[in-house]
Design a protein around this motif. Structure first.
Motif, mmCIF file in Angstrom:
data_model
loop_
_atom_site.group_PDB
_atom_site.id
_atom_site.type_symbol
_atom_site.label_atom_id
_atom_site.label_comp_id
_atom_site.label_asym_id
_atom_site.label_seq_id
_atom_site.Cartn_x
_atom_site.Cartn_y
_atom_site.Cartn_z
ATOM 1 N N PHE A 168 5.020 9.722 -0.770
ATOM 2 C CA PHE A 168 6.189 8.890 -0.524
ATOM 3 C C PHE A 168 7.015 8.828 -1.807
ATOM 4 O O PHE A 168 6.476 8.546 -2.882
ATOM 5 N N ALA A 169 8.305 9.086 -1.686
ATOM 6 C CA ALA A 169 9.205 8.943 -2.836
ATOM 7 C C ALA A 169 9.247 7.476 -3.244
ATOM 8 O O ALA A 169 9.270 6.581 -2.389
ATOM 9 N N LEU A 170 9.253 7.227 -4.552
ATOM 10 C CA LEU A 170 9.305 5.843 -5.027
ATOM 11 C C LEU A 170 10.573 5.140 -4.553
ATOM 12 O O LEU A 170 10.561 3.933 -4.311
ATOM 13 N N ASP A 171 11.640 5.892 -4.385
ATOM 14 C CA ASP A 171 12.902 5.307 -3.899
ATOM 15 C C ASP A 171 12.765 4.753 -2.480
ATOM 16 O O ASP A 171 13.552 3.898 -2.081
ATOM 17 N N ASP A 172 11.788 5.254 -1.711
ATOM 18 C CA ASP A 172 11.590 4.791 -0.343
ATOM 19 C C ASP A 172 10.659 3.587 -0.243
ATOM 20 O O ASP A 172 10.512 3.001 0.824
ATOM 21 N N ILE A 173 10.001 3.236 -1.339
ATOM 22 C CA ILE A 173 9.088 2.093 -1.330
ATOM 23 C C ILE A 173 9.894 0.828 -1.619
ATOM 24 O O ILE A 173 10.463 0.670 -2.692
ATOM 25 N N ILE A 174 9.921 -0.047 -0.647
ATOM 26 C CA ILE A 174 10.713 -1.275 -0.743
ATOM 27 C C ILE A 174 9.920 -2.391 -1.422
ATOM 28 O O ILE A 174 10.469 -3.203 -2.155
ATOM 29 N N GLY A 175 8.608 -2.443 -1.167
ATOM 30 C CA GLY A 175 7.794 -3.498 -1.749
ATOM 31 C C GLY A 175 6.321 -3.161 -1.729
ATOM 32 O O GLY A 175 5.878 -2.302 -0.968
ATOM 33 N N ALA A 176 5.558 -3.848 -2.581
ATOM 34 C CA ALA A 176 4.106 -3.670 -2.668
ATOM 35 C C ALA A 176 3.473 -5.048 -2.815
ATOM 36 O O ALA A 176 3.939 -5.871 -3.609
ATOM 37 N N GLU A 177 2.414 -5.286 -2.057
ATOM 38 C CA GLU A 177 1.747 -6.592 -2.069
ATOM 39 C C GLU A 177 0.234 -6.381 -2.022
ATOM 40 O O GLU A 177 -0.265 -5.583 -1.233
ATOM 41 N N VAL A 178 -0.503 -7.098 -2.867
ATOM 42 C CA VAL A 178 -1.962 -7.051 -2.831
ATOM 43 C C VAL A 178 -2.422 -7.850 -1.615
ATOM 44 O O VAL A 178 -1.984 -8.981 -1.413
ATOM 45 N N VAL A 179 -3.299 -7.250 -0.801
ATOM 46 C CA VAL A 179 -3.780 -7.900 0.422
ATOM 47 C C VAL A 179 -5.295 -7.722 0.553
ATOM 48 O O VAL A 179 -5.905 -6.912 -0.140
ATOM 49 N N ARG A 180 -5.844 -8.469 1.476
ATOM 50 C CA ARG A 180 -7.268 -8.349 1.814
ATOM 51 C C ARG A 180 -7.354 -7.966 3.287
ATOM 52 O O ARG A 180 -6.790 -8.633 4.146
ATOM 53 N N ASN A 181 -8.072 -6.887 3.567
ATOM 54 C CA ASN A 181 -8.245 -6.424 4.939
ATOM 55 C C ASN A 181 -9.378 -7.169 5.628
ATOM 56 O O ASN A 181 -10.324 -7.621 4.977
#
Length: 147
Positions: free
Chosen positions: A77-90
């Motif tokens: 995935f191009a970094l320009d296409d990444i809107i956000g990142a969040e740490v989560v627990r599955n």
């Protein structure tokens, strides 16, 4: 390379490898020999053990790349296409491997921690990792966002 981390799936690999003697025994008891199907099943379990033995995640100057084992199922995935990142627990019910959850696609070899990405044109995906804070920080830094 801004970030690279490989998480080994000890449980997934171990359980898959542990199934090999059970499959062998089941075929030997039933038919007295392995036969074509027995070899195919053993090979399938062995192949799955290798393919899903680890998950490598890389963040470069331009993209996020991740893949299982020796390069199986590579996603970019191009970094320009990444809107956000969040740490989560599955949830433990999601299991390991590649699967679709109500949160989007999940790629995971071990544990419950992940980074959920919002990607333009893809929606949400989750990448399992045993160091989610490090991955999130590397992505934010590469995208030019404050941590």
């Amino acid at each position: 390379m801004r970030y690279e981390h490989t998480q080994v799936g000890y449980v997934t690999g171990g359980l898959t490898l542990a199934a090999l003697p059970l499959v062998y025994y089941a075929f030997m008891v039933e038919a007295g020999h392995l036969g074509v199907l027995g070899y195919a099943v053993l090979g399938g379990f062995g192949g799955i053990a290798v393919l899903f033995s680890s998950l490598t995640v890389k963040v470069t100057e331009q993209e996020l790349v991740f893949f299982f084992g020796p390069g199986f199922w590579t996603r970019r995935f191009a970094l320009d296409d990444i809107i956000g990142a969040e740490v989560v627990r599955n949830s433990a019910l999601y299991g390991w491997g590649i699967r679709y959850t109500h949160h989007g696609w999940l790629y995971n070899v071990s544990g419950l921690r992940a980074v959920e990405l919002t990607i333009r044109g893809e929606g949400h995906i989750r990448i399992g990792t045993n160091e989610p804070e490090g991955l999130k920080h590397a992505l934010e830094e590469a995208m030019g966002e404050p941590s």
